[in-house]
Design an enzyme around this catalytic site. Structure first.
Site, PDB file in Angstrom:
ATOM      1  N   GLN A  12      -0.031 -37.398 -34.983  1.00  0.00           N
ATOM      2  CA  GLN A  12       0.458 -36.301 -35.849  1.00  0.00           C
ATOM      3  C   GLN A  12       1.367 -36.220 -36.129  1.00  0.00           C
ATOM      4  O   GLN A  12       2.573 -36.118 -37.044  1.00  0.00           O
ATOM      5  CB  GLN A  12      -0.409 -35.264 -36.211  1.00  0.00           C
ATOM      6  CG  GLN A  12      -2.841 -35.544 -36.149  1.00  0.00           C
ATOM      7  CD  GLN A  12      -3.063 -34.087 -36.320  1.00  0.00           C
ATOM      8  OE1 GLN A  12      -3.411 -33.791 -37.548  1.00  0.00           O
ATOM      9  NE2 GLN A  12      -3.181 -34.260 -35.135  1.00  0.00           N
ATOM     10  N   ASP A  36       5.801 -47.313 -23.699  1.00  0.00           N
ATOM     11  CA  ASP A  36       4.485 -46.544 -23.284  1.00  0.00           C
ATOM     12  C   ASP A  36       4.856 -45.914 -22.373  1.00  0.00           C
ATOM     13  O   ASP A  36       5.249 -45.965 -21.213  1.00  0.00           O
ATOM     14  CB  ASP A  36       3.731 -48.285 -22.425  1.00  0.00           C
ATOM     15  CG  ASP A  36       2.681 -47.838 -21.850  1.00  0.00           C
ATOM     16  OD1 ASP A  36       1.913 -46.615 -22.099  1.00  0.00           O
ATOM     17  OD2 ASP A  36       1.349 -48.722 -21.248  1.00  0.00           O
ATOM     18  N   ALA A  60       0.874 -38.645 -26.699  1.00  0.00           N
ATOM     19  CA  ALA A  60       0.470 -37.607 -25.462  1.00  0.00           C
ATOM     20  C   ALA A  60      -0.857 -38.959 -25.483  1.00  0.00           C
ATOM     21  O   ALA A  60      -1.284 -39.115 -26.397  1.00  0.00           O
ATOM     22  CB  ALA A  60      -0.105 -36.726 -25.471  1.00  0.00           C
ATOM     23  N   TYR A  61      -2.211 -37.996 -24.416  1.00  0.00           N
ATOM     24  CA  TYR A  61      -3.585 -38.607 -24.529  1.00  0.00           C
ATOM     25  C   TYR A  61      -4.139 -37.551 -25.315  1.00  0.00           C
ATOM     26  O   TYR A  61      -4.383 -36.861 -23.794  1.00  0.00           O
ATOM     27  CB  TYR A  61      -4.023 -39.028 -22.519  1.00  0.00           C
ATOM     28  CG  TYR A  61      -5.043 -40.445 -23.165  1.00  0.00           C
ATOM     29  CD1 TYR A  61      -5.081 -41.502 -22.233  1.00  0.00           C
ATOM     30  CD2 TYR A  61      -6.138 -39.575 -23.952  1.00  0.00           C
ATOM     31  CE1 TYR A  61      -5.992 -42.179 -22.356  1.00  0.00           C
ATOM     32  CE2 TYR A  61      -7.391 -40.052 -23.378  1.00  0.00           C
ATOM     33  CZ  TYR A  61      -7.268 -41.217 -22.562  1.00  0.00           C
ATOM     34  OH  TYR A  61      -8.338 -41.652 -22.644  1.00  0.00           O
ATOM     35  N   THR A 101      -0.989 -27.943 -25.294  1.00  0.00           N
ATOM     36  CA  THR A 101      -2.208 -27.201 -25.611  1.00  0.00           C
ATOM     37  C   THR A 101      -2.721 -25.488 -24.875  1.00  0.00           C
ATOM     38  O   THR A 101      -2.932 -25.465 -23.900  1.00  0.00           O
ATOM     39  CB  THR A 101      -3.221 -28.206 -25.129  1.00  0.00           C
ATOM     40  OG1 THR A 101      -4.910 -27.726 -25.774  1.00  0.00           O
ATOM     41  CG2 THR A 101      -3.112 -28.619 -23.727  1.00  0.00           C
ATOM     42  N   TYR A 125      -8.801 -33.558 -20.255  1.00  0.00           N
ATOM     43  CA  TYR A 125      -7.508 -33.553 -20.597  1.00  0.00           C
ATOM     44  C   TYR A 125      -6.596 -32.507 -20.431  1.00  0.00           C
ATOM     45  O   TYR A 125      -5.262 -31.978 -20.234  1.00  0.00           O
ATOM     46  CB  TYR A 125      -7.539 -33.492 -22.146  1.00  0.00           C
ATOM     47  CG  TYR A 125      -6.534 -32.867 -23.100  1.00  0.00           C
ATOM     48  CD1 TYR A 125      -5.972 -33.789 -23.805  1.00  0.00           C
ATOM     49  CD2 TYR A 125      -7.057 -32.104 -23.540  1.00  0.00           C
ATOM     50  CE1 TYR A 125      -4.712 -33.125 -24.884  1.00  0.00           C
ATOM     51  CE2 TYR A 125      -5.987 -31.777 -24.982  1.00  0.00           C
ATOM     52  CZ  TYR A 125      -5.016 -31.999 -25.201  1.00  0.00           C
ATOM     53  OH  TYR A 125      -3.296 -32.507 -26.180  1.00  0.00           O
ATOM     54  N   LYS A 129      -2.583 -31.951 -19.630  1.00  0.00           N
ATOM     55  CA  LYS A 129      -1.983 -31.188 -19.905  1.00  0.00           C
ATOM     56  C   LYS A 129      -0.990 -30.207 -19.252  1.00  0.00           C
ATOM     57  O   LYS A 129      -0.224 -29.795 -19.489  1.00  0.00           O
ATOM     58  CB  LYS A 129      -2.154 -30.464 -21.104  1.00  0.00           C
ATOM     59  CG  LYS A 129      -2.842 -31.598 -22.236  1.00  0.00           C
ATOM     60  CD  LYS A 129      -1.618 -32.830 -23.063  1.00  0.00           C
ATOM     61  CE  LYS A 129      -0.554 -31.732 -23.530  1.00  0.00           C
ATOM     62  NZ  LYS A 129       0.121 -32.886 -24.073  1.00  0.00           N
TER      63      LYS A 129
HETATM   64  N1  LIG Z   1      -4.052 -32.916 -32.172  1.00  0.00           N
HETATM   65  C1  LIG Z   1      -4.059 -31.234 -31.307  1.00  0.00           C
HETATM   66  O1  LIG Z   1      -5.100 -30.480 -32.108  1.00  0.00           O
HETATM   67  C2  LIG Z   1      -3.502 -30.473 -30.260  1.00  0.00           C
HETATM   68  C3  LIG Z   1      -3.771 -29.567 -30.272  1.00  0.00           C
HETATM   69  C4  LIG Z   1      -3.056 -28.647 -28.806  1.00  0.00           C
HETATM   70  C5  LIG Z   1      -2.103 -29.322 -28.790  1.00  0.00           C
HETATM   71  N2  LIG Z   1      -1.588 -30.510 -28.804  1.00  0.00           N
HETATM   72  C6  LIG Z   1      -0.789 -31.294 -27.807  1.00  0.00           C
HETATM   73  O2  LIG Z   1       0.362 -31.677 -29.393  1.00  0.00           O
HETATM   74  C7  LIG Z   1       0.777 -32.945 -29.188  1.00  0.00           C
HETATM   75  C8  LIG Z   1       1.059 -33.607 -30.471  1.00  0.00           C
HETATM   76  O3  LIG Z   1      -0.656 -34.143 -30.473  1.00  0.00           O
HETATM   77  P1  LIG Z   1      -0.774 -35.131 -31.659  1.00  0.00           P
HETATM   78  O4  LIG Z   1      -2.789 -33.988 -32.671  1.00  0.00           O
HETATM   79  O5  LIG Z   1       0.364 -35.347 -32.712  1.00  0.00           O
HETATM   80  O6  LIG Z   1      -1.393 -36.267 -31.178  1.00  0.00           O
HETATM   81  P2  LIG Z   1      -2.270 -37.598 -31.538  1.00  0.00           P
HETATM   82  O7  LIG Z   1      -1.897 -37.809 -33.645  1.00  0.00           O
HETATM   83  O8  LIG Z   1      -3.433 -38.030 -30.604  1.00  0.00           O
HETATM   84  O9  LIG Z   1      -0.584 -38.605 -31.535  1.00  0.00           O
HETATM   85  C9  LIG Z   1      -0.474 -38.993 -29.736  1.00  0.00           C
HETATM   86  C10 LIG Z   1       0.006 -39.743 -29.927  1.00  0.00           C
HETATM   87  O10 LIG Z   1       0.874 -40.544 -28.645  1.00  0.00           O
HETATM   88  C11 LIG Z   1       0.235 -41.540 -28.858  1.00  0.00           C
HETATM   89  N3  LIG Z   1       0.302 -41.941 -27.005  1.00  0.00           N
HETATM   90  C12 LIG Z   1      -0.906 -42.454 -26.661  1.00  0.00           C
HETATM   91  N4  LIG Z   1      -0.884 -42.610 -25.082  1.00  0.00           N
HETATM   92  C13 LIG Z   1       0.147 -43.338 -25.161  1.00  0.00           C
HETATM   93  C14 LIG Z   1       1.314 -43.526 -24.479  1.00  0.00           C
HETATM   94  N5  LIG Z   1       0.309 -44.542 -22.904  1.00  0.00           N
HETATM   95  N6  LIG Z   1       2.585 -43.915 -24.763  1.00  0.00           N
HETATM   96  C15 LIG Z   1       2.874 -43.596 -26.051  1.00  0.00           C
HETATM   97  N7  LIG Z   1       2.335 -43.088 -26.487  1.00  0.00           N
HETATM   98  C16 LIG Z   1       0.764 -42.738 -26.873  1.00  0.00           C
HETATM   99  C17 LIG Z   1      -0.463 -42.188 -29.835  1.00  0.00           C
HETATM  100  O11 LIG Z   1      -0.782 -42.983 -30.333  1.00  0.00           O
HETATM  101  P3  LIG Z   1      -1.596 -44.501 -30.372  1.00  0.00           P
HETATM  102  O12 LIG Z   1      -2.197 -43.383 -31.879  1.00  0.00           O
HETATM  103  O13 LIG Z   1      -1.828 -45.359 -30.453  1.00  0.00           O
HETATM  104  O14 LIG Z   1      -2.958 -43.630 -29.282  1.00  0.00           O
HETATM  105  C18 LIG Z   1      -0.599 -41.249 -30.853  1.00  0.00           C
HETATM  106  O15 LIG Z   1       0.528 -41.788 -31.738  1.00  0.00           O
HETATM  107  C19 LIG Z   1       0.732 -33.528 -27.736  1.00  0.00           C
HETATM  108  O16 LIG Z   1       0.901 -32.858 -26.904  1.00  0.00           O
HETATM  109  C20 LIG Z   1      -0.995 -32.591 -27.768  1.00  0.00           C
HETATM  110  O17 LIG Z   1      -1.301 -32.717 -26.477  1.00  0.00           O
HETATM  111  C21 LIG Z   1      -2.693 -31.731 -30.389  1.00  0.00           C
END
Ligand SMILES: NC(=O)c1ccc[n+]([C@@H]2O[C@H](COP(=O)([O-])OP(=O)(O)OC[C@H]3O[C@@H](n4cnc5c(N)ncnc54)[C@H](OP(=O)(O)O)[C@@H]3O)[C@@H](O)[C@H]2O)c1
Length: 297
Positions: A12, A36, A60-61, A101, A125, A129
């Site tokens: 996202q 990766d 991120a995971y 997060t 998680y 983080k």
């Molecule tokens: N989403 C939320 O509500 C939320 C809330 C608080 C904080 N955050 C933080 O905000 C940041 C962005 O989150 P987001 O919402 O954009 O998450 P997201 O949509 O899940 O995107 C995370 C990306 O990381 C990739 N990824 C996972 N494992 C990987 C690996 N081993 N090597 C390389 N890439 C990898 C994923 O690829 P795949 O699609 O192939 O798995 C995905 O494209 C993260 O740090 C997250 O912890 C998110």
């Protein structure tokens, strides 16, 4: 133009970063296939080859429940990788922007959380983080960690899309009403990074723009509140009522904080950034989804 490397570029935040930086920075985009984050050597090799001035770690995971039983992978990506990115950033004189997060908190404070409040993650998680933000900040003094919450966008499998689909199918919507937080548009995170990039690139170690900050759109709601607003914006007068349920009624492997609302006043003071209301951001996302779904003429 700043040379910026974006990891996790299909997520996202990563997708919105690519959109925001397009034409405004020299972008090196890396998805899981091309970098990766579980592979420490690959991270070092990539940064030594590409030599970016700005590293934005959007990878991120994020599978919160799966992480409970997939500890090693979650820790490698969420804890070790940011540390390595930061070590390399320091070696090369680059800036690291990393995301963390609200799940680093247990949600029991009874008031919005400040950056210096005690952390107490409830999940693997959240703990991974928390380690990641600490490792990044310890390894590179020119690191900006943005703790954010409830990220929403039109990309990927996401909450907004899911709520609209269920509502259109006419299926009943029952959503948790006892977890509260500040929804945050991935687009707003990306706009912030774009706006601050020149300032960050010019700032020396120790400048106030580095360190730990909370970033979220303005206003607090529950998941039910977010769902209700989504279907009202998307379906107008036909929007169904979203029924409230308690977290206890929907058990999940990972525990989540009930109210880990982030206080963003430090970010507002240091960067002069005023977060817009989450409903405004949500309106844009719903409109973008509608446009993408509209039949081509
Ligand atoms: N989403 C939320 O509500 C939320 C809330 C608080 C904080 N955050 C933080 O905000 C940041 C962005 O989150 P987001 O919402 O954009 O998450 P997201 O949509 O899940 O995107 C995370 C990306 O990381 C990739 N990824 C996972 N494992 C990987 C690996 N081993 N090597 C390389 N890439 C990898 C994923 O690829 P795949 O699609 O192939 O798995 C995905 O494209 C993260 O740090 C997250 O912890 C998110």
């Amino acid at each position: 133009m700043i040379r910026a490397l974006v990891t996790g570029c299909r997520g996202q935040v990563g997708s919105e970063l690519l959109r925001a930086l397009d034409g405004r920075a020299e972008v090196i985009a890396r998805d899981r296939g091309s970098l990766d984050l579980g592979d420490a050597d690959a991270i070092r090799r990539c940064l030594r080859d590409e030599r970016p001035q700005l590293i934005v770690n959007a990878g991120a995971y994020t599978a919160v429940d799966k992480a409970e039983t997939d500890l090693d992978a979650a820790r490698a990506v969420n804890a070790r990788a940011p540390g390595i990115l930061a070590e390399e950033a320091k070696r090369q004189g680059a800036v690291l922007v990393h995301f963390s997060t609200d799940y680093v908190f247990d949600g029991g404070k009874g008031a919005p959380y400040l950056e210096e409040d005690a952390t107490a993650p409830l999940s693997v998680y959240g703990a991974s983080k928390l380690s990641g933000e600490r490792m990044a900040l310890a390894a590179c003094p020119r690191t900006l960690v943005l703790r954010t919450s409830w990220v929403i966008s039109a990309y990927g499998k996401n909450f907004v899309k899911t709520m609209l689909r269920i509502a259109r199918e006419g299926a009943p919507l029952r959503v948790v009403d006892d977890q509260f937080g500040r929804p945050t548009a991935a687009a707003d995170l990306a706009a912030f990074v774009l706006a601050q990039a020149p300032r960050l690139a010019a700032a020396p170690a120790g400048a106030p723009v580095f360190g730990l900050f909370h970033f979220a759109n303005a206003g607090e709601t529950s998941w039910r509140g977010l769902a209700q607003a989504t279907v009202e914006i998307g379906l107008g007068p036909d929007a169904p009522a979203v029924a409230p349920i308690a977290t206890a009624e929907r058990p999940s492997p990972a525990r989540r904080p009930l109210r880990a609302t982030l206080d963003t006043s430090k970010l507002e003071a240091v960067f002069g950034w005023r977060p817009r209301p989450w409903r405004d951001a949500l309106g844009e996302i719903v409109a973008e989804l509608a446009k993408a779904e509209a039949p081509a003429r």
